[in-house]
Design an enzyme around this catalytic site. Structure first.
Site, PDB file in Angstrom:
ATOM      1  N   ASN A  52      23.025  -9.565 -24.434  1.00 15.26           N
ATOM      2  CA  ASN A  52      24.309  -8.867 -24.450  1.00 15.26           C
ATOM      3  C   ASN A  52      25.391  -9.767 -23.866  1.00 15.26           C
ATOM      4  OD1 ASN A  52      24.080  -6.199 -25.569  1.00 15.26           O
ATOM      5  ND2 ASN A  52      22.824  -5.634 -23.812  1.00 15.26           N
ATOM      6  N   HIS A  53      26.595  -9.660 -24.389  1.00 14.29           N
ATOM      7  CA  HIS A  53      27.728 -10.375 -23.805  1.00 14.29           C
ATOM      8  C   HIS A  53      28.251  -9.624 -22.581  1.00 14.29           C
ATOM      9  CE1 HIS A  53      28.438 -13.552 -26.761  1.00 14.29           C
ATOM     10  NE2 HIS A  53      28.026 -12.676 -27.672  1.00 14.29           N
ATOM     11  N   ASN A  54      28.585 -10.364 -21.540  1.00 15.30           N
ATOM     12  CA  ASN A  54      29.280  -9.774 -20.399  1.00 15.30           C
ATOM     13  C   ASN A  54      30.749  -9.566 -20.771  1.00 15.30           C
ATOM     14  OD1 ASN A  54      26.905 -10.011 -18.852  1.00 15.30           O
ATOM     15  ND2 ASN A  54      27.413 -12.123 -18.305  1.00 15.30           N
ATOM     16  N   TYR A  55      31.338  -8.508 -20.232  1.00 16.65           N
ATOM     17  CA  TYR A  55      32.704  -8.161 -20.647  1.00 16.65           C
ATOM     18  C   TYR A  55      33.531  -7.539 -19.515  1.00 16.65           C
ATOM     19  CZ  TYR A  55      30.413  -3.610 -20.880  1.00 16.65           C
ATOM     20  OH  TYR A  55      29.706  -2.489 -20.576  1.00 16.65           O
ATOM     21  N   GLY A  92      29.845 -15.306 -20.450  1.00 17.09           N
ATOM     22  CA  GLY A  92      28.402 -15.456 -20.412  1.00 17.09           C
ATOM     23  C   GLY A  92      27.664 -14.256 -20.979  1.00 17.09           C
TER      24      GLY A  92
END
Length: 232
Positions: free
Chosen positions: A155-158, A169
């Site tokens: 998963n993308h950090n947001y 990241g």
């Protein structure tokens, strides 16, 4: 000729038998296609790898083949791409079949290499699958899978709204699918999911959380619809 073909196929699939209504023309085409698939499989000798009865469709491509392992009779359909840019690599068990136009890719970035993909024995996966392995992907023995399976163990950090998401990241937990599961077509499985043995995943489901063994799962997001039991 039918008897000979049947004996050869039974080396890979002991329970197989040709349908009595199969016509001679179709049988000839089957033999021709499998013969050329076997010949193409011999190309891995150029990488000092043993084919072990590998059957390759047309335009199959490997990247970082030194990090790949496979058992007997691996079959990859036309236009399959396998990339083992990984810490632990890719491992296929015996009698694994991957449908045409599928992508088996551990990592898409050279600056943050992913973990692994491990597929057990006697697993059949339909066409157009996307199997990511950045956080680790494991598929147990005896699983059968329809077309368009999509696994994303990352998963993308947001959280930082001041920074572009692509610079924040990723997080990785991995995906584990148990043994003897039936996964319908167009199923999507997201990071952190563990599926127990003997589960059935309904077509079109989006799996966002883990489920225990023998669950029948469906929906967006998926939930338990029923539990398989010993009772008829």
């Amino acid at each position: 000729m039918k008897t000979l073909v049947e004996k050869i196929i039974k080396l890979r699939n002991p329970g197989f038998s040709l349908d009595k209504s199969l016509n001679a023309g179709a049988l000839f085409e089957l033999v021709w296609i499998q013969l050329w698939s076997f010949v193409r499989g011999l190309q891995v000798l150029l990488y000092l790898k043993k084919p072990k009865g590998m059957l390759l469709g047309k335009r199959v491509n490997f990247f970082n083949i030194s990090k790949m392992k496979w058992g007997k009779f691996l079959r990859l359909g036309n236009d399959v791409y396998v990339s083992a840019l990984a810490k632990q690599g890719i491992e296929f068990g015996d009698n694994v079949s991957i449908g045409a136009f599928s992508r088996i890719i551990v990592s898409t970035s050279f600056n943050d290499i992913g973990e692994k993909i491990k597929i057990g024995n006697n697993v059949g996966i339909g066409e157009f699958a996307y199997l990511g392995g950045s956080g680790g992907l494991e598929i147990g023995d005896e699983c059968i899978v329809g077309q368009y399976l999509s696994c994303h163990p990352e998963n993308h950090n947001y959280q930082n709204i001041e920074m572009p998401i692509r610079h924040q990241g990723v997080s990785r937990k991995g995906i584990k699918i148990g043994k003897n599961c039936w996964i319908g077509s167009k199923v999507t499985i997201l990071d952190g999911v563990e599926i127990g043995d003997g589960c059935i995943l309904a077509a079109g489901s989006v799996i966002t959380k883990s489920f225990p063994e023998n669950s029948i799962i469906g929906g967006i997001p998926a939930k338990i619809l029923k539990t398989r039991t010993h009772n008829p």
